[in-house]
Design a protein around this motif. Structure first.
Motif: not given
Length: 99
Positions: A25-47
Motif C-alpha cells: 500500500x505505501x508504494x501506491x500511496x507514494x505513486x499517488x503523492x507524486x502524480x495525482x495533482x496533475x490529473x483530472x481523471x484517475x482510472x485504476x485497472x484492477x484486472x
C-alpha cells in the motif's frame, strides 16, 4: 505489486498487479503523492489484482477524496469477483465508481 502507469493528457491509468496489502500500500500511496495533482481523471485497472486488504482500501479511499477535492474523478475498472466482493462487503461500492 507492480504498478503500470499511462498518461493521456490529464487522464492517468494505473494498472495494479498482484497484491495491494499492508506491505505494498505505501508504494501506491507514494505513486499517488507524486502524480495525482496533475490529473483530472484517475482510472485504476484492477484486472490483475489478486488481493486487496484494508490497508489497500485506505489508500484507494484517500485517492478518491483527493480527486474529489481537486474536482476530478476516480474510476475503477476490470474488477475481479474476489475484489468486487471486498468492495461490496466494505460498502466501497457506494462511495467509489466501479465500472
Amino acid at each position: 505489486m507492480t504498478i503500470s502507469k499511462k498518461m493521456d493528457g490529464d487522464k492517468m491509468v494505473l494498472a495494479l498487479e498482484d497484491r495491494l496489502d499492508t506491505t505494498t500500500a505505501p508504494q501506491l500511496e507514494n505513486e499517488f503523492k507524486i502524480c495525482l495533482y496533475e490529473v483530472k481523471e484517475l482510472v485504476l485497472d484492477l484486472e490483475k489484482l489478486e488481493y486487496l486488504s484494508s490497508a489497500g482500501l485506505r489508500v484507494l479511499l484517500a485517492a478518491q477524496k483527493q480527486m474529489q477535492k481537486q474536482g476530478g474523478e476516480m474510476v475503477i475498472i476490470n474488477v475481479s469477483e474476489i475484489i468486487m466482493e471486498v468492495f461490496e462487503v466494505t460498502g466501497f461500492v457506494d462511495i467509489i465508481t466501479i465500472k
